[in-house]
Design a protein around this motif. Sequence first.
Motif, mmCIF file in Angstrom:
data_model
loop_
_atom_site.group_PDB
_atom_site.id
_atom_site.type_symbol
_atom_site.label_atom_id
_atom_site.label_comp_id
_atom_site.label_asym_id
_atom_site.label_seq_id
_atom_site.Cartn_x
_atom_site.Cartn_y
_atom_site.Cartn_z
ATOM 1 N N VAL A 174 0.824 -1.202 0.000
ATOM 2 C CA VAL A 174 0.000 0.000 0.000
ATOM 3 C C VAL A 174 0.863 1.258 0.000
ATOM 4 O O VAL A 174 1.852 1.346 0.737
ATOM 5 N N THR A 175 0.476 2.230 -0.820
ATOM 6 C CA THR A 175 1.050 3.568 -0.753
ATOM 7 C C THR A 175 -0.067 4.594 -0.831
ATOM 8 O O THR A 175 -1.179 4.292 -1.285
ATOM 9 N N THR A 176 0.242 5.810 -0.384
ATOM 10 C CA THR A 176 -0.740 6.889 -0.380
ATOM 11 C C THR A 176 -0.092 8.183 -0.863
ATOM 12 O O THR A 176 1.049 8.477 -0.501
ATOM 13 N N THR A 177 -0.822 8.941 -1.671
ATOM 14 C CA THR A 177 -0.366 10.267 -2.072
ATOM 15 C C THR A 177 -1.449 11.286 -1.748
ATOM 16 O O THR A 177 -2.644 10.965 -1.716
ATOM 17 N N TYR A 178 -1.017 12.528 -1.512
ATOM 18 C CA TYR A 178 -1.957 13.604 -1.190
ATOM 19 C C TYR A 178 -1.639 14.825 -2.027
ATOM 20 O O TYR A 178 -0.485 15.274 -2.088
ATOM 21 N N SER A 179 -2.662 15.361 -2.687
ATOM 22 C CA SER A 179 -2.524 16.584 -3.470
ATOM 23 C C SER A 179 -3.158 17.741 -2.714
ATOM 24 O O SER A 179 -4.382 17.748 -2.492
ATOM 25 N N LYS A 180 -2.344 18.691 -2.306
ATOM 26 C CA LYS A 180 -2.843 19.857 -1.583
ATOM 27 C C LYS A 180 -3.698 20.736 -2.488
ATOM 28 O O LYS A 180 -4.663 21.364 -2.045
ATOM 29 N N GLU A 181 -3.345 20.752 -3.793
ATOM 30 C CA GLU A 181 -4.078 21.593 -4.745
ATOM 31 C C GLU A 181 -5.528 21.150 -4.902
ATOM 32 O O GLU A 181 -6.437 21.961 -5.053
ATOM 33 N N THR A 182 -5.766 19.847 -4.894
ATOM 34 C CA THR A 182 -7.120 19.323 -5.112
ATOM 35 C C THR A 182 -7.748 18.743 -3.851
ATOM 36 O O THR A 182 -8.899 18.295 -3.889
ATOM 37 N N ASN A 183 -6.994 18.731 -2.733
ATOM 38 C CA ASN A 183 -7.472 18.116 -1.487
ATOM 39 C C ASN A 183 -7.950 16.685 -1.730
ATOM 40 O O ASN A 183 -9.049 16.287 -1.310
ATOM 41 N N THR A 184 -7.114 15.932 -2.436
ATOM 42 C CA THR A 184 -7.470 14.563 -2.801
ATOM 43 C C THR A 184 -6.382 13.593 -2.364
ATOM 44 O O THR A 184 -5.186 13.858 -2.532
ATOM 45 N N VAL A 185 -6.814 12.480 -1.810
ATOM 46 C CA VAL A 185 -5.917 11.392 -1.424
ATOM 47 C C VAL A 185 -6.154 10.213 -2.362
ATOM 48 O O VAL A 185 -7.300 9.861 -2.649
ATOM 49 N N PHE A 186 -5.060 9.618 -2.851
ATOM 50 C CA PHE A 186 -5.144 8.376 -3.627
ATOM 51 C C PHE A 186 -4.396 7.286 -2.867
ATOM 52 O O PHE A 186 -3.233 7.475 -2.495
ATOM 53 N N ILE A 187 -5.080 6.168 -2.642
ATOM 54 C CA ILE A 187 -4.486 5.024 -1.954
ATOM 55 C C ILE A 187 -4.358 3.878 -2.959
ATOM 56 O O ILE A 187 -5.343 3.492 -3.596
ATOM 57 N N ASN A 188 -3.151 3.370 -3.129
ATOM 58 C CA ASN A 188 -2.861 2.324 -4.120
ATOM 59 C C ASN A 188 -2.596 1.008 -3.400
ATOM 60 O O ASN A 188 -1.701 0.929 -2.559
ATOM 61 N N VAL A 189 -3.364 -0.019 -3.745
ATOM 62 C CA VAL A 189 -3.284 -1.294 -3.033
ATOM 63 C C VAL A 189 -3.088 -2.446 -4.008
ATOM 64 O O VAL A 189 -3.890 -2.641 -4.926
ATOM 65 N N VAL A 190 -2.020 -3.210 -3.801
ATOM 66 C CA VAL A 190 -1.805 -4.459 -4.521
ATOM 67 C C VAL A 190 -2.030 -5.601 -3.540
ATOM 68 O O VAL A 190 -1.344 -5.681 -2.512
ATOM 69 N N ASN A 191 -3.002 -6.455 -3.820
ATOM 70 C CA ASN A 191 -3.189 -7.659 -3.016
ATOM 71 C C ASN A 191 -2.329 -8.761 -3.627
ATOM 72 O O ASN A 191 -2.608 -9.256 -4.725
ATOM 73 N N ARG A 192 -1.275 -9.130 -2.907
ATOM 74 C CA ARG A 192 -0.328 -10.117 -3.427
ATOM 75 C C ARG A 192 -0.721 -11.558 -3.112
ATOM 76 O O ARG A 192 0.031 -12.481 -3.451
ATOM 77 N N HIS A 193 -1.879 -11.747 -2.482
ATOM 78 C CA HIS A 193 -2.328 -13.115 -2.234
ATOM 79 C C HIS A 193 -2.855 -13.688 -3.542
ATOM 80 O O HIS A 193 -3.675 -13.064 -4.217
ATOM 81 N N LYS A 194 -2.418 -14.879 -3.878
ATOM 82 C CA LYS A 194 -2.791 -15.464 -5.157
ATOM 83 C C LYS A 194 -4.247 -15.888 -5.204
ATOM 84 O O LYS A 194 -4.895 -15.819 -6.266
ATOM 85 N N ASP A 195 -4.809 -16.323 -4.059
ATOM 86 C CA ASP A 195 -6.134 -16.944 -4.074
ATOM 87 C C ASP A 195 -7.164 -16.322 -3.131
ATOM 88 O O ASP A 195 -8.346 -16.643 -3.224
ATOM 89 N N LYS A 196 -6.753 -15.440 -2.243
ATOM 90 C CA LYS A 196 -7.644 -14.981 -1.181
ATOM 91 C C LYS A 196 -7.910 -13.478 -1.268
ATOM 92 O O LYS A 196 -6.985 -12.675 -1.399
#
Length: 268
Positions: A174-196
């Motif tokens: 997981v990583t997160t970025t924040y843009s002060k200009e747009t007051n927006t947060v983006f959270i990026n998630v990779v689920n590395r579990h193959k089956d669950k």
Amino acid sequence: MPNNRMKINLSEYASLEEKSECFLKSDKYENNCIRTFDEFDNWFSYWEGVNQRRKYKVYFRGMSEAVSNTQAFKNPIYLSVDEWGAFGRNFMSILPVAQSFNSFIRHADVVKMGNFTMLTGLLSSDPKKGTFKSPLFYIFKAYSNNCLGSAVDTYVDCDTFNTEKYKGIPYLDVTTTYSKETNTVFINVVNRHKDKAITADIINTSGDFAGNAESSLINSKDLQEGFTFDKQNEYIPVKTAIDTKNNKLTCTFPPHSFTQLKISVKGK
């Protein structure tokens, strides 16, 4: 940056002497460039190689700080990651692209440039029917268009797995970025579990959410199935609204998937 500073390429296969000389002269270089390559033959060696890239950036950060302090460098030492990327033929081959972007964001204080190789490969191609947008294109677009502003430290508590070389690798990257200009947060998630699938609570500890979140899911049932022109509509990210309450939201991440969450926050 002074105009007389140079760039240098450093392969992970360089000798210890070459690496040491590179660090000792880093004050003269605008970017130190690391070029890396991976091979894998199963799911665990697949993530093992990706995790090795993260370890290498941690190593670079520690070495750069140590050398800067002992040598009294006046200029900061930055890292350029050269020729990274994937062929993008199937879903298993493109998950490392999201993983690499997450690694760049996580080490944004050190990584200042990422040179994607095979740039024309962002579009898949059928010899008879033409080019089309595959999940590789949409993952690249999600990061390059949305992850602007500042990287935010993100605490993750989830189950882990082990490989032959590494122990305790979190299933959720997981990583997160924040843009002060747009007051927006983006959270990026990779689920590395193959089956669950993994369900997680996302809790904001600074500021306040404003309205609902939006989830964009990129996934495939078959990791090895090649991308095809006729299925291009299936590759478009699936967007879903998610309720937020008391600075908290709950999201389920399907197995071997990439999810990007967009959340507006109240301006200060």
